[in-house]
Each structure stands twice: as structure tokens, then as C-alpha cells.
Enzyme design. Sequence first.
Site, PDB file in Angstrom:
ATOM      1  N   HIS A  82       0.834  -1.246  -0.094  1.00 51.05           N
ATOM      2  CA  HIS A  82       0.135  -0.037  -0.068  1.00 51.05           C
ATOM      3  C   HIS A  82       1.002   1.224  -0.081  1.00 51.05           C
ATOM      4  O   HIS A  82       1.945   1.214   0.749  1.00 51.05           O
ATOM      5  CB  HIS A  82      -0.946  -0.065   1.260  1.00 51.05           C
ATOM      6  CG  HIS A  82      -1.867   1.426   1.299  1.00 51.05           C
ATOM      7  ND1 HIS A  82      -2.855   1.291   0.702  1.00 51.05           N
ATOM      8  CD2 HIS A  82      -1.524   2.441   1.882  1.00 51.05           C
ATOM      9  CE1 HIS A  82      -3.493   2.563   0.531  1.00 51.05           C
ATOM     10  NE2 HIS A  82      -2.745   3.111   1.517  1.00 51.05           N
ATOM     11  N   ASP A 161     -14.802   2.992   7.764  1.00 48.85           N
ATOM     12  CA  ASP A 161     -13.729   3.803   7.404  1.00 48.85           C
ATOM     13  C   ASP A 161     -14.207   4.730   6.261  1.00 48.85           C
ATOM     14  O   ASP A 161     -13.996   5.826   6.136  1.00 48.85           O
ATOM     15  CB  ASP A 161     -12.489   3.083   6.796  1.00 48.85           C
ATOM     16  CG  ASP A 161     -11.563   3.940   6.124  1.00 48.85           C
ATOM     17  OD1 ASP A 161     -11.002   4.815   6.840  1.00 48.85           O
ATOM     18  OD2 ASP A 161     -11.330   3.937   4.842  1.00 48.85           O
ATOM     19  N   ARG A 168     -14.268  13.000   8.052  1.00 44.43           N
ATOM     20  CA  ARG A 168     -12.995  13.894   8.075  1.00 44.43           C
ATOM     21  C   ARG A 168     -12.668  14.812   6.918  1.00 44.43           C
ATOM     22  O   ARG A 168     -12.017  15.861   7.148  1.00 44.43           O
ATOM     23  CB  ARG A 168     -11.789  12.617   8.104  1.00 44.43           C
ATOM     24  CG  ARG A 168     -11.774  11.840   9.663  1.00 44.43           C
ATOM     25  CD  ARG A 168     -10.890  10.777   9.414  1.00 44.43           C
ATOM     26  NE  ARG A 168      -9.592  10.905   9.124  1.00 44.43           N
ATOM     27  CZ  ARG A 168      -8.814  10.261   8.271  1.00 44.43           C
ATOM     28  NH1 ARG A 168      -9.135   8.870   7.748  1.00 44.43           N
ATOM     29  NH2 ARG A 168      -7.470  10.620   7.925  1.00 44.43           N
ATOM     30  N   SER A 183      -7.217   3.928   9.347  1.00 46.11           N
ATOM     31  CA  SER A 183      -8.001   3.982   8.174  1.00 46.11           C
ATOM     32  C   SER A 183      -7.324   3.148   7.047  1.00 46.11           C
ATOM     33  O   SER A 183      -7.918   2.240   6.535  1.00 46.11           O
ATOM     34  CB  SER A 183      -8.199   5.586   7.456  1.00 46.11           C
ATOM     35  OG  SER A 183      -8.402   5.488   6.105  1.00 46.11           O
ATOM     36  N   LYS A 187      -8.505  -1.117   6.422  1.00 42.34           N
ATOM     37  CA  LYS A 187      -8.978  -1.559   4.817  1.00 42.34           C
ATOM     38  C   LYS A 187      -7.877  -2.908   4.496  1.00 42.34           C
ATOM     39  O   LYS A 187      -8.151  -3.717   3.842  1.00 42.34           O
ATOM     40  CB  LYS A 187      -8.791  -0.557   3.740  1.00 42.34           C
ATOM     41  CG  LYS A 187      -9.799   0.394   3.951  1.00 42.34           C
ATOM     42  CD  LYS A 187      -9.768   1.476   3.177  1.00 42.34           C
ATOM     43  CE  LYS A 187      -8.711   2.453   3.501  1.00 42.34           C
ATOM     44  NZ  LYS A 187      -8.913   3.859   3.003  1.00 42.34           N
TER      45      LYS A 187
HETATM   46  N1  URA Z   1      -5.687   7.057   2.799  1.00 42.14           N
HETATM   47  C1  URA Z   1      -6.348   6.217   3.514  1.00 42.14           C
HETATM   48  O1  URA Z   1      -6.754   5.354   3.110  1.00 42.14           O
HETATM   49  N2  URA Z   1      -6.884   6.863   4.819  1.00 42.14           N
HETATM   50  C2  URA Z   1      -6.451   8.176   5.381  1.00 42.14           C
HETATM   51  O2  URA Z   1      -7.147   8.503   6.265  1.00 42.14           O
HETATM   52  C3  URA Z   1      -5.594   8.855   4.355  1.00 42.14           C
HETATM   53  C4  URA Z   1      -5.075   8.158   3.020  1.00 42.14           C
END
Ligand code: URA
Length: 443
Positions: A82, A161, A168, A183, A187
Site C-alpha cells: 500500500h 472507514d 474527516r 484508516s 482496509k
Molecule cells: N488514505 C487512506 O486510506 N486513509 C487516510 O486517512 C488517508 C489516506
Amino acid sequence: MRVYDLIKRKRDGGTLTGEEIRFIIDGYVKGKIPDYQVSALLMAIYFRGMNSRENWDLTQAMIQSGRVLDLSSLSAPKIDKHSTGGVGDKVSLVLAPLAASAGICVPMMAGRGLGHTGGTLDKLAAIRGLRVDLSEAELRDQLKQIGVAIVGQTRDLAPADRRLYTLRDVTATVDCIPLIASSIMSKKLAEGIDGLVLDVKVGSGAFMKTLAQGLKLAREMVEIGRRAGHKVVALLTDMDQPLGRAVGNALEVREALETLRGGGPEDIRKLCVELGAWMMKLGRLVRDLRPARIRLQSLIDDQTALVKFKEMVVHQGGDPAVIDNPELLPVARYQVPVVSRQEGYVSCIQTEVIGNAAMVLGAGRERIESSIDPSVGIMLQKKRGDRVKRGEVLAEIHFNDQTQKQQVTKMIQGAYLFSDRRPPPHPLIQAIVTQKGVRVIRN
Ligand code: URA
């Protein structure tokens, strides 16, 4: 339990228990706790932070808000990568098939771009017909057959999320390290993987502008991985200039294909091999990084990884002809050079400005609902450390709308900073954070 009391305690610098965090996330997802109370709590977290245990509890509550993919029927080690987001970052397109060619199962769930940063799903959308909305059964089947898929996040994966991120976004609480860490990790851990390699971007084109901020985020995410019993490593990598030369979706696919053919820019090649080597190490296919690097380079040299990319495109319904003929990818109507008004060595490229210039052309989205033009973008001719004469070409703009030309030209010219002396080289990989500790890499 009263939400009011929990907000007040966090506001005053206290901590929340796991049960309290679960109560909030569960209540929010079920619509029992209103946006205004969660907004207040997010702002309290923004100012007061969270300790590692709270961050882990938050991540777990977010994972439990949805389903966790079950990939246990697949025997190969399941490792994903990621990136926290950058400009010109087409690494996933090369790395996913490359790591799969080496024996890693790569169930990559990617995102769309927002603001100045690009997203892998937008790049893949430049390939006609390619689907990223595979069902869980289709994903599992594809992974079983070819060991790799790049898909969008399913709706039932960490739904908390999605709701929290939307909130947010409108409450100025995105750039908060514990919230970013939970966050991303919620995932990724919901993907049913065994391990994760994080590419934490640091610099003017990244969320994390300094190495210190990047290290803090990386440590939080690696710690969440440790608590989850997963192998997680973070590489902190340079985003003080765009990665490679192409910025824009079809242009980036083209550059990724060049890299899979053994060419392409040095930084992309190096980063893909390094991240891939860590994926192999986490997957226990090697003990050391050195033989992994050699193996990965050979999989590029003999085109095994390119063939794997083609298999992935075919499985996901995309047009494989673009792989042998990248000129079939969308092409913008106009291509014009941007020349330098100054001379000297390129000391810095303000990367966020380049990302924003690409967004003005239509390569990125300002709002989540904006549409993308796959053909447009910027090809950088000069990068940090290059010598430039006045009037020399810095970059080429690919565009379809003549009214954007002047604004984007000015943005690109303004993004390049010059010095009389060649700037010292900047390491592409600046630090590595593992569950054992941190190693900062000097020049
Ligand atoms: N990418 C994400 O998946 N979440 C965040 O909070 C910031 C960047």
C-alpha cells in the site's frame, strides 16, 4: 455509556477503552450516533492523539464494521503493498504482476485518486474494458488461477472507514496520524492477507511532508500490524519529485509497461524491485533481500512479469492489445513543451504543484465525484539534479482543452526551483521501519 462523556474525556486528554471505541464505531455505522458528535470526537483525537492501544482498538472496530475476506483456501503467501499516495506513482501496476510472478499471491485493493495524488484504479481505467469491481468469488478464483488481481475496495470491507473518511474530509481532520493509520490498516487487514509492505511517501508531493512525520505514521501502522499478528514493514520513500517521468493515467500505464519491458525510469524500477523483495521476504520465499532482488530483476528481464500483467488484464476483461501496442492507449489531442525561463541545476520540483497541474488538465479529481480524462497529463523531461539552460524543455503537457494551456504552463514553470550547484543526491528509500525497529538511510 454516553457519547458526550467520551468526547469530553478525549477533549481533556484522557484515553478511551476498547469497549468505548467499539461502542462509538458500531453506533455510528448503525446510525445511532450522529455526525456532529463523531465530528467533535474526531477533532478531539486530532488535537489529543491516541496511544497505540487505542489506535489498535479503533482499527479493530473499523475492521469489524464489515467483512474480512477469506482467502484461506489459497496456499501461496498473501502479501499486499500500500502506498500512502504520491504523484506519478505507478508502482502497483508493475509490482503486483512482478511479485505474483515470484510466487506471491497479491490481492491488491487499490483506490481512486483525490486531489493532487493519483490512484491506481484511475490508471487501470485507461485500459479499455478492464473491470475492477470483481465479486469476492471472482477475486478468489482469479487469485487461484494467476496469483494477482488489482481491484476496488468492496463496499462491505471496513465500511466504518468510508463513513469516517467522508466526515474527516469536511471537518479538517484528514491529516491526523492515528486516524490515517487506522484508516489504511483497517482496509488492508480486512483483505485477509498474511503480510503488508507499506510505501510511506515523504516530501512535497506526499501527505507526510517530513521524514519525522512519515516515521511517526509508519511506526503506528507497523505497530497495528504487530498487534494484529501480521508481518508489516514500511519503506519511507522520496516524494520530493514525481516518481518516474509520467504524471497522468494513460501516460503512467505506458511508463509502467516500459518498466515491465526492462526499460522505464531508474527510480520506478528500483522501487518496484525493493518493495517486491520485501514482499518475498515477508512471504518467506527468501531469507535475505539480495537473492530476491536478483530474482525479481530476472522476472523483468525475461518478460515473465509483463506476461503476468497481460494475464491479469485479460482476466479482468481489459483489452490486452494495449500491452503490445501502448499507442492504443488514449492519447490527448495536443502536446506542447514547457520551456524553462531560468537556468541552473534543478534543485527541487514542487511535487504537489505538478499533481495539481495534472488535476487542472483533468488527470485527477478535485472532488470525489469529478470525472477523469485518461489521456491527459504531464511528461517531465527534467528531474532533480539535471542541468537546464534557459529555453530548454522542462516538461511536455498532454491536453485536450486549449484554455488550460497557459495556467498549466505557469504552474509547471513555477514548480521547478533552480540552484547554481548540483544539489546533493536524495536517497529514494530514506528509512525502513520493521517490527524490530527503524533504520534511517543516509546518502
Ligand atoms: N488514505 C487512506 O486510506 N486513509 C487516510 O486517512 C488517508 C489516506
